[in-house]
Design a protein around this motif. Structure first.
Motif, PDB file in Angstrom:
ATOM      1  N   LEU A  61      35.461  40.987  38.249  1.00 18.75           N
ATOM      2  CA  LEU A  61      35.771  42.045  39.326  1.00 18.75           C
ATOM      3  C   LEU A  61      36.825  42.957  38.966  1.00 18.75           C
ATOM      4  CD1 LEU A  61      35.252  42.918  42.044  1.00 18.75           C
ATOM      5  CD2 LEU A  61      36.428  41.163  43.069  1.00 18.75           C
ATOM      6  N   SER A  71      36.796  47.130  37.668  1.00 17.89           N
ATOM      7  CA  SER A  71      37.628  47.922  38.389  1.00 17.89           C
ATOM      8  C   SER A  71      38.554  48.841  37.506  1.00 17.89           C
ATOM      9  CB  SER A  71      38.455  47.227  39.550  1.00 17.89           C
ATOM     10  OG  SER A  71      38.895  48.517  40.334  1.00 17.89           O
ATOM     11  N   GLU A  87      37.384  51.487  35.179  1.00 13.17           N
ATOM     12  CA  GLU A  87      37.188  52.660  35.973  1.00 13.17           C
ATOM     13  C   GLU A  87      38.689  53.287  35.941  1.00 13.17           C
ATOM     14  OE1 GLU A  87      35.449  51.613  39.615  1.00 13.17           O
ATOM     15  OE2 GLU A  87      33.438  50.784  38.734  1.00 13.17           O
ATOM     16  N   ASN A 133      41.902  48.316  45.854  1.00 13.41           N
ATOM     17  CA  ASN A 133      40.548  49.255  45.929  1.00 13.41           C
ATOM     18  C   ASN A 133      39.794  48.233  47.035  1.00 13.41           C
ATOM     19  OD1 ASN A 133      37.356  48.944  45.576  1.00 13.41           O
ATOM     20  ND2 ASN A 133      38.018  50.824  44.603  1.00 13.41           N
ATOM     21  N   GLN A 134      39.340  48.928  48.073  1.00 10.29           N
ATOM     22  CA  GLN A 134      38.685  48.125  49.318  1.00 10.29           C
ATOM     23  C   GLN A 134      37.438  47.408  49.003  1.00 10.29           C
ATOM     24  OE1 GLN A 134      40.126  47.967  52.419  1.00 10.29           O
ATOM     25  NE2 GLN A 134      41.820  48.887  51.065  1.00 10.29           N
ATOM     26  N   ASP A 135      36.599  47.658  47.901  1.00 12.17           N
ATOM     27  CA  ASP A 135      35.382  47.205  47.593  1.00 12.17           C
ATOM     28  C   ASP A 135      35.956  45.751  47.079  1.00 12.17           C
ATOM     29  OD1 ASP A 135      33.741  48.895  48.842  1.00 12.17           O
ATOM     30  OD2 ASP A 135      33.440  49.996  46.691  1.00 12.17           O
ATOM     31  N   VAL A 136      37.027  45.911  45.973  1.00  9.07           N
ATOM     32  CA  VAL A 136      37.513  44.618  45.414  1.00  9.07           C
ATOM     33  C   VAL A 136      38.239  43.873  46.203  1.00  9.07           C
ATOM     34  CG1 VAL A 136      39.229  43.988  43.615  1.00  9.07           C
ATOM     35  CG2 VAL A 136      37.737  45.838  43.350  1.00  9.07           C
ATOM     36  N   ARG A 137      38.677  44.193  47.346  1.00  7.59           N
ATOM     37  CA  ARG A 137      39.566  43.319  48.341  1.00  7.59           C
ATOM     38  C   ARG A 137      38.420  42.612  49.108  1.00  7.59           C
ATOM     39  NH1 ARG A 137      44.997  44.970  48.591  1.00  7.59           N
ATOM     40  NH2 ARG A 137      45.177  43.982  50.692  1.00  7.59           N
ATOM     41  N   ALA A 138      37.357  43.297  49.506  1.00  7.26           N
ATOM     42  CA  ALA A 138      36.347  42.551  50.080  1.00  7.26           C
ATOM     43  C   ALA A 138      35.690  41.546  49.418  1.00  7.26           C
ATOM     44  CB  ALA A 138      35.414  43.796  50.709  1.00  7.26           C
ATOM     45  N   ARG A 139      35.568  41.793  48.279  1.00  3.40           N
ATOM     46  CA  ARG A 139      34.800  40.774  47.494  1.00  3.40           C
ATOM     47  C   ARG A 139      35.761  39.732  47.234  1.00  3.40           C
ATOM     48  NH1 ARG A 139      31.934  42.868  42.472  1.00  3.40           N
ATOM     49  NH2 ARG A 139      31.085  40.572  42.291  1.00  3.40           N
ATOM     50  N   ASP A 166      35.608  37.333  50.246  1.00  5.91           N
ATOM     51  CA  ASP A 166      34.449  36.581  50.473  1.00  5.91           C
ATOM     52  C   ASP A 166      34.761  35.215  49.607  1.00  5.91           C
ATOM     53  OD1 ASP A 166      32.964  38.505  51.553  1.00  5.91           O
ATOM     54  OD2 ASP A 166      31.979  39.291  49.697  1.00  5.91           O
TER      55      ASP A 166
END
Length: 327
Positions: free
Chosen positions: A54, A58, A61, A282-288, A291
Motif C-alpha cells: 500500500l 503510493s 506515484e 493520502n486519504q485513500d491510504v489512510r482509509a485502507r 480498515d
C-alpha cells in the motif's frame, strides 16, 4: 521525551504544516534513477505485505519511479532483512519490515546482521495494537475476570500465539509477569490455526494483531477484552485499553517500518522519508490503513531510530525475563 510521549506523538495526524516542512523529493538530484527494490521479508498476503504494498504504491506515484516489491520470506523475516543489510547503500534496495526487525536479535543467537547497526532507519509507517481475546462463549468478560479464572486453574490454562517470539507471544509473557498468572504458551504456525483453537476452547486466551482477529470479533466468534495501545481502537470503541484496565505496563503494538542499508546517504533518506510521509497523508491510504485498524505514522528518521532503540531494549528485557531462546 519518554516512551509514552513518543508513541502519542507518533500517532498524531500528519497535518499540512508538517508536510510543508518535509524536504522535496527533488532534493537528492537524480534519485531515484531507476526502479527501487522494496524487500518485504514475509510471504505475500500477510499484514506486512499488505501495509508495505500500500505504501510502496503510493510512494511510486510521488517519486515518479517504480517501487518493486520483492517478497523474500523465511526465518521469521531474517532472510529478506539480511539481503537488504548486504545491499549497496544507494537507496535502490529498501526494507519494509514489522517490529520483528528489533525482536529477532534477542531470539536468535547467530543472526547474520545487527538490526540497529546494519540498517539506516528511514521512517515508521504504521502501527496497530494487539487485542486480548477469548472465545465468544467464554465465561470471561473482562481482564480481571480472566486473571481470576486463570489463577483458579493454575495448571489448566494456556495462551496461544501465531508463533514463538512474535509480539502476541511476548505480550502474553508480559501479561503473565505483570499479573502473576501461570499459563502455558501454545505457539502455532500462524494466527489462523491459533484463532480457530481459541474459538473452539482448546486455549484460554490470546493476544493477536487487529487485522487478523478483528473480523472474528465482528462476526461474534471471539470476544475482545482489551487492546494494548495507548488509546482505544477506532474499530472497537467499547473495548478498553489494558492501561484503562489497570495495567500501564501493557502497552505494545505491532508496527511497520522502512529501512535502507547502513550508510545510506542522508539526502536519499530525506527523499524517502518525505515520500513515505506524503503517502501516509493520502486519504485513500489512510482509509485502507483504518480498515486494518492501523494508525499512519511517518516520523523523522531520528525519531524512528530512537524508537527502534527503545523497542529493542524493551523486548530484550521481556525475552530475558521469560527465558525465551530460539535456535
Amino acid at each position: 521525551m519518554n516512551r509514552r510521549q513518543f508513541l502519542q506523538a507518533g500517532l498524531a495526524t500528519i497535518g499540512s504544516a508538517q508536510l510543508a516542512a518535509f524536504p522535496s523529493p527533488s532534493s537528492a538530484a537524480g534519485y531515484p534513477s531507476g526502479p527501487v527494490r522494496v524487500v518485504i521479508p514475509f510471504p505475500a498476503g500477510g499484514p506486512t505485505d499488505v501495509v508495505g504494498r500500500l505504501v510502496a504504491q503510493s510512494m511510486s506515484e510521488i517519486l515518479k519511479q517504480s517501487l518493486v516489491v520483492d517478497n523474500r520470506g523465511g526465518a521469521s523475516g531474517t532472510i529478506g532483512a539480511d539481503m537488504v543489510a548486504k545491499a549497496q547503500p544507494n537507496g535502490q534496495t529498501l526494507l519494509i519490515n514489522v517490529s520483528a526487525q528489533v525482536i529477532n536479535p534477542f531470539l536468535y543467537p547467530k543472526l547474520p546482521h545487527d538490526p540497529l547497526k546494519d540498517f539506516t532507519p528511514i521512517t515508521n509507517l504504521a502501527s496497530t495494537p494487539l487485542q486480548l481475546l477469548v472465545a465468544a462463549d467464554s465465561p470471561i468478560h473482562n481482564v480481571n475476570e480472566l486473571i481470576k479464572y486463570v489463577k483458579s486453574r493454575p495448571t489448566g490454562c494456556s495462551f496461544a500465539s501465531a508463533s514463538n517470539g512474535v509480539p502476541g507471544h511476548l505480550a502474553g509473557e508480559l501479561f503473565k509477569m505483570t499479573t502473576g498468572i501461570a499459563a502455558v504458551h501454545a505457539p502455532y504456525k500462524g494466527s489462523a490455526p491459533a484463532l480457530t483453537d481459541l474459538i473452539g476452547g482448546q486455549v484460554t486466551f490470546m493476544f493477536d494483531s487487529m487485522p487478523a482477529s478483528l473480523p472474528l470479533v465482528k462476526a461474534g466468534k471471539l470476544r475482545s477484552l482489551a487492546v494494548t495501545g495507548m488509546r482505544r481502537s477506532k474499530s472497537l470503541h467499547d473495548v478498553p485499553t489494558l492501561v484503562e484496565s489497570g495495567f500501564p505496563e501493557m502497552t505494545m503494538t505491532t508496527w511497520y517500518g522502512l529501512w535502507g542499508p547502513a550508510k545510506t546517504p542522508p539526502e536519499i533518506v530525506a527523499v524517502l522519508q518525505s515520500a513515505a510521509a506524503r503517502a501516509l497523508a493520502n486519504q485513500d491510504v489512510r482509509a485502507r490503513l483504518a480498515d486494518l485498524s492501523a494508525d499512519p505514522l511517518g516520523e523523522s528518521p531520528e525519531r524512528f531510530a530512537a524508537f527502534c532503540t527503545q523497542e529493542a531494549e524493551r523486548y530484550a528485557k521481556i525475552i530475558k525475563a521469560a527465558g525465551i531462546r530460539l535456535a
